[in-house]
Write an enzyme that holds these catalytic residues in place. Sequence first.
Site, PDB file in Angstrom:
ATOM      1  N   ASP A   1      47.269  41.282  50.150  1.00  0.00           N
ATOM      2  CA  ASP A   1      46.982  42.535  49.448  1.00  0.00           C
ATOM      3  C   ASP A   1      45.844  43.273  50.146  1.00  0.00           C
ATOM      4  O   ASP A   1      44.753  42.734  50.319  1.00  0.00           O
ATOM      5  CB  ASP A   1      46.598  42.213  48.000  1.00  0.00           C
ATOM      6  CG  ASP A   1      46.455  43.443  47.122  1.00  0.00           C
ATOM      7  OD1 ASP A   1      46.689  44.563  47.605  1.00  0.00           O
ATOM      8  OD2 ASP A   1      46.112  43.259  45.944  1.00  0.00           O
TER       9      ASP A   1
ATOM     10  N   GLY B   1      52.047  40.643  49.064  1.00  0.00           N
ATOM     11  CA  GLY B   1      51.069  41.696  48.897  1.00  0.00           C
ATOM     12  C   GLY B   1      50.621  41.894  47.464  1.00  0.00           C
ATOM     13  O   GLY B   1      50.455  40.943  46.704  1.00  0.00           O
ATOM     14  N   HIS B   2      50.448  43.164  47.089  1.00  0.00           N
ATOM     15  CA  HIS B   2      49.778  43.550  45.845  1.00  0.00           C
ATOM     16  C   HIS B   2      50.564  43.143  44.601  1.00  0.00           C
ATOM     17  O   HIS B   2      50.033  42.483  43.701  1.00  0.00           O
ATOM     18  CB  HIS B   2      49.561  45.062  45.870  1.00  0.00           C
ATOM     19  CG  HIS B   2      48.715  45.601  44.770  1.00  0.00           C
ATOM     20  ND1 HIS B   2      47.395  45.244  44.599  1.00  0.00           N
ATOM     21  CD2 HIS B   2      48.990  46.492  43.785  1.00  0.00           C
ATOM     22  CE1 HIS B   2      46.889  45.888  43.555  1.00  0.00           C
ATOM     23  NE2 HIS B   2      47.840  46.648  43.040  1.00  0.00           N
ATOM     24  N   PHE B   3      51.828  43.553  44.514  1.00  0.00           N
ATOM     25  CA  PHE B   3      52.649  43.249  43.343  1.00  0.00           C
ATOM     26  C   PHE B   3      53.441  41.966  43.595  1.00  0.00           C
ATOM     27  O   PHE B   3      54.659  41.981  43.779  1.00  0.00           O
ATOM     28  CB  PHE B   3      53.565  44.428  43.014  1.00  0.00           C
ATOM     29  CG  PHE B   3      52.852  45.581  42.373  1.00  0.00           C
ATOM     30  CD1 PHE B   3      52.324  45.462  41.093  1.00  0.00           C
ATOM     31  CD2 PHE B   3      52.694  46.778  43.046  1.00  0.00           C
ATOM     32  CE1 PHE B   3      51.659  46.523  40.487  1.00  0.00           C
ATOM     33  CE2 PHE B   3      52.022  47.854  42.454  1.00  0.00           C
ATOM     34  CZ  PHE B   3      51.504  47.718  41.170  1.00  0.00           C
TER      35      PHE B   3
END
Length: 302
Positions: free
Chosen positions: A249, A275-277
């Site tokens: 992320d 990553g982020h989600f």
Amino acid sequence: MNAQANPAASAAPVVVHHRFATIDGLKIFYREAGPADGPVVLLLHGFPTSSHMFRNLIPLLADRYHVIAPDYPGYGQSDMPDPSKYAYTFDGFGDVVEKLLGQLNVTSFAMYVMDYGAPVGWRLFLKAPERITALIIQNGNAYDEGLKTFWDPIKVYWNDGSKASRDALLGLVSLETTIFQYTDGVDDKTRISPDNWVHDQALLDRPMNADVQMDVMYDYRTNLPLYPAVQELFRKHQPPALIVWGERDFIFPADGAHPYKRDLQDLEFHLIPTGHFALEDRADEMVPLIRDFLDRKVGNVK
């Protein structure tokens, strides 16, 4: 193939309810599922999404747990009052969630915090830490070490509050950035449904919502002074905690995950290669960790 040979064929799907509560004159949307007397799991969403980010996780927990996932004002299906007349702050989001829990007669709960959900959740924790039965932390910050390069232009805005600095951040609500948040750091992008950014961007593109997002971005500065108190409560109350963190992320890098080890003794730590989600492409890895953790730590708590 008969139902006995195929257990999935005989298992009824979990029903997820999509409800509204009126809080301080606002209609606040929340998803709710699971047994009414089950241990409560509160899911707190991040930016730029809503409880929509938990749509796949909820049915996978709700066979045993009473799952509640609200949308903050200005997000998802909740009301979006005019930002010139309503203060979009993390204090306000925390109050809304606390009042929702009060309406639902929830007195204790495990808490899944992600991105913006972390400072919302920390406010609940600071007010009544004894209510928190467990923490699931996914790319949610509580340490200065977690605010790296992504935050540099935002820190400029925090420091000067100028229109120029605010306008410089408007790219954060663009479709390009929304897609980036879902796909950056992901090995197999075919695992990410495009419905995510279509859904989120439609809400970001509503009239006045860019101002909502810039107001919230500016208010994020109020979270940093809370970090020492949150960390002290970690050390004092020692809630069981699970970290399932997307290690690639760019927004909340893994630099922000490791410091939790300093303060939480009953911590299970997992960096997920995405990553982020992280739930969008690594649910097959994360959900078994989450289920196992909840079953061991709060499965008998009501």
